[in-house]
Design an enzyme around this catalytic site. Structure first.
Site: not given
Ligand code: PMP
Length: 437
Positions: A130, A365-368
């Site tokens: 992100h 979701r690992f900032c993606a």
């Protein structure tokens, strides 16, 4: 006649940490009392300090004093250290004469700064964190294909359709650890008159990076992912856009003269670094990069490649666990393995890994989000990531613990709270480092 018997492969493969981190030997409490060795497989999120870096910070603290305008001897020392650190960062990433190093808080901050300076559209892939999706004001998105080749073709089509000022691409995915061939992306961007920025948050801790060799225009990175968790990051790259962009932070240090009606702004880097800099962060970041240079890139790559393979092989061998990939032809990877589970909640599994086995990973979701949602079939994943301080014991403990939780469920009872899954009865004492009150 005696017959030589090969040692069991696990004994031959035992790998110790390549460098000592500040958390070496840390034990963490587990449910029901007792402590176990901490298995830290969350280095992609934030890595502990290298022990040498922590020592540098200790050595620096007595000298800590005002920077740049102080007249005392400690001020001279600290001012010189900050500028030396700038030179180390610059050299480490192969910056050229036309480049500057602007110190920031982290990669996110560096990308937000660059976003204020870009004179046109920015093209990004959907695989980005992100931090490399949200700051761009005029963003054009290319959905990556399942091969790098096809992704480059899609990018070419987008760049041919309309001019762009910048292509911003990650050097390594924080979801899959897959490397991107940055030099090829750079050549493509340049062929269409665009510049390229490399998000090196996940690349710099694991690989030697040279802006000149890659022919890349900008690079952004974070100290806390590079074994210097003291709050500094950097934007390194071509000075021209940065020299004319509005000051990212307005205030003292960014200006040469202020009259009530007129302000004379410095060029970069000072233009964007108003206020008192994060001396500990900046110096520790440079100290960490020097230590990485001392260890040498080949040793790092070899150490992490063997551990990553062991991690992926171990995780993939568990029934009901599937490793996530973005590309079928990635030219390598760093020490990140993300899995999804066929059944059950990864949040619950991650909580049990920590509470019952002392294993730290990441769930979500690992900032993606766009990337994860495209490549995964479940709502969330579980990410294990390693680095210089990781050993084969860490990997094996994780695989054994994951395997047991996936097969038999957690031993204790957990409840879902607003803050994720938590043990219903958590008797793990927190260390008394600082007590509020
Ligand atoms: N880009 C990537 C690829 C990352 O993995 C991260 C951190 N997870 C960031 C950017 C943002 O880094 P920071 O939190 O240090 O700003």
């Amino acid at each position: 006649m005696s017959i030589a018997v090969a040692a069991p492969s696990t004994a031959r493969e035992t790998m110790r940490p390549l460098a000592l981190l500040a958390d070496a030997g840390l034990e963490v409490p587990v449910l029901g009392g007792g402590r176990v060795a901490h298995t830290n497989l969350d280095l992609a999120a934030s890595a502990p300090a290298l022990a040498t870096v922590a020592r540098t910070v200790g050595d620096l603290l007595p000298w800590y004093s005002s920077v740049h305008r102080g007249t005392g001897f400690p001020s001279e020392v600290v001012t010189e250290l900050v500028e030396d650190a700038r030179a180390v960062v610059s050299r480490h990433v192969g910056a050229r004469d036309r480049d500057v190093v602007v110190f920031t808080r982290n990669t996110t901050d560096a990308l937000n700064l660059l976003a204020t300076a870009v004179p046109g559209d920015v093209v990004v892939l959907d695989i980005e964190h992100h931090a490399n999706l949200l700051p761009w004001r005029s963003r054009r998105l290319v959905v990556a294909a399942d091969t790098i080749e096809e992704t480059l073709e899609r990018l070419a089509v987008e760049l041919a359709s309309k001019p762009a000022a910048l292509v911003a691409v990650t050097g390594a995915s924080n979801v899959t650890g897959e490397l991107l061939p940055v030099a090829r992306f750079a050549a493509l961007a340049h062929a269409y008159g665009a510049r390229i920025a490399v998000d090196a948050a996940q690349l710099l801790p694991h690989r030697a990076v040279d802006l000149g060799e890659l022919d890349a225009d900008y690079l952004v990175c974070s100290g806390h992912k590079t074994y210097a968790p003291y709050g500094a990051g950097a934007l390194i790259g071509r000075a021209d856009w940065l020299d004319v962009a509005p000051a990212y932070l307005s205030g003292g240090g960014a200006v040469s003269n202020v009259e009530l009606e007129r302000v004379a702004w410095h060029p970069s880097p000072e233009r964007h670094e108003a206020g008192t800099p994060n001396v500990l962060g900046i110096v520790s970041f440079a100290a960490a990069l020097q230590e990485l240079e001392r260890l040498g890139p080949d040793a790092r790559v070899a150490h992490e490649a063997a551990l990553t393979e062991r991690l992926e092989r171990g995780a993939a061998s568990i029934d009901g666990v599937r490793v996530i990939h973005g590309f079928t032809d990635a030219p390598g990877r760093v020490g990140i393995v993300t899995v999804q589970l066929e059944r059950g909640s990864v949040g619950l599994v991650a909580a049990a890994l920590s509470a019952e086995h002392g294993v730290s990973v990441r769930a979500g979701r690992f900032c993606a989000h766009p990337f994860f949602d495209r490549v995964a079939t479940r709502a969330n994943g579980l990410r294990a990531s390693l680095g210089l301080g990781s050993s084969s014991d860490d990997v094996d403990r994780f695989v054994a613990a994951l395997s047991s939780i996936v097969a038999d469920g957690p031993t204790s009872t957990y409840q879902r709270t607003g803050d994720g899954w938590k043990p219903v009865a958590d008797d793990r004492p927190k260390p008394q480092i600082f007590r509020a009150g």
